[in-house]
Design an enzyme around this catalytic site. Sequence first.
Site, PDB file in Angstrom:
ATOM      1  N   GLU A  84       7.735  -3.774 -12.111  1.00 55.79           N
ATOM      2  CA  GLU A  84       8.366  -3.437 -11.092  1.00 55.79           C
ATOM      3  C   GLU A  84      10.158  -3.535 -11.267  1.00 55.79           C
ATOM      4  OE1 GLU A  84       7.270  -1.808  -8.908  1.00 55.79           O
ATOM      5  OE2 GLU A  84       5.140  -2.220  -8.762  1.00 55.79           O
ATOM      6  N   CYS A 147       3.443  -7.593  -1.699  1.00 56.08           N
ATOM      7  CA  CYS A 147       4.035  -7.788  -2.929  1.00 56.08           C
ATOM      8  C   CYS A 147       5.439  -7.452  -2.953  1.00 56.08           C
ATOM      9  CB  CYS A 147       3.257  -6.926  -3.836  1.00 56.08           C
ATOM     10  SG  CYS A 147       1.703  -7.577  -4.367  1.00 56.08           S
ATOM     11  N   HIS A 171       2.756  -5.433 -11.319  1.00 52.15           N
ATOM     12  CA  HIS A 171       1.492  -5.077 -10.465  1.00 52.15           C
ATOM     13  C   HIS A 171       0.645  -4.829 -11.718  1.00 52.15           C
ATOM     14  CE1 HIS A 171       2.982  -4.060  -6.183  1.00 52.15           C
ATOM     15  NE2 HIS A 171       1.981  -4.764  -6.129  1.00 52.15           N
TER      16      HIS A 171
HETATM   17  N1  PCA Z   1      -1.200  -7.134  -4.035  1.00 49.56           N
HETATM   18  C1  PCA Z   1      -0.671  -6.654  -2.585  1.00 49.56           C
HETATM   19  C2  PCA Z   1      -0.380  -8.063  -2.124  1.00 49.56           C
HETATM   20  C3  PCA Z   1      -1.269  -8.864  -2.671  1.00 49.56           C
HETATM   21  C4  PCA Z   1      -1.692  -8.450  -3.913  1.00 49.56           C
HETATM   22  O1  PCA Z   1      -2.043  -8.850  -4.919  1.00 49.56           O
HETATM   23  C5  PCA Z   1       0.600  -5.749  -2.781  1.00 49.56           C
HETATM   24  O2  PCA Z   1       0.479  -4.873  -3.727  1.00 49.56           O
HETATM   25  O3  PCA Z   1       1.379  -5.737  -1.723  1.00 49.56           O
END
Ligand code: PCA
Length: 219
Positions: A84, A147, A171
């Site tokens: 990100e 997240c 992610h």
């Molecule tokens: N993914 C979610 C929140 C917790 C996770 O592992 C997200 O992408 O916001």
Amino acid sequence: MLPKLPKIILVTGFAPFGGEKINPSWQIVKALPDMMLGCRVEKLLVPTEFGQSITVVTSAIDKLKPALIFCLGQAGSRAAMSIERIAINVNDASIADNAGAQPVDTAIVEHAPAAYFCTLPLKAMMTAIISAGVPAEISNTAGTFVCNHLIYGVLHHLAIHQSASRAGFIHVPFLESQILNRADTAALSLAAMVEGTKAAIIAAIQNHIDIKIVGGKLH
Ligand code: PCA
């Protein structure tokens, strides 16, 4: 004089959410070595909850004073490990978090910057993951669920404390065991994502004294 390497690295993963039994992010974090390039790797399980996620991670940052912070989370719709670039000051949840909260169009921190750039060396990390044989990409949105909320909170905490620590978010796609009944969804193996994460962490440590991405905030 040799560059001083960071001593402590904090790596976080989330608890399962949204009906899943596991969260690949925590499975990956658990499988990481305890030492990497002479740095101690601290691992932290984070609740998938607005508010509490930031409290848990910023408390660990204050206690451990890590030089580098890597937060990981599941993004089931993605096919590659997504590094990100940015966190935005918005909560906009399409499902409830694990405590039942579902904020819509709220600020994460009132009267704070609209966004923060992640301060890890994104391109070096992406190249390292791909060189390890694992698909990776730069992502320009971490979404508006927990997240994004967590990495915004971490970057804001570091900014207001004028900390030199650097932080970012990766992610990760589903694990293969999570897509057995939805075969048209992408997944990667745990082994691949552990190797990819290790490669990204090593790249960030090696770039620590020469980070190309300039961290900053957008108003
Ligand atoms: N993914 C979610 C929140 C917790 C996770 O592992 C997200 O992408 O916001």
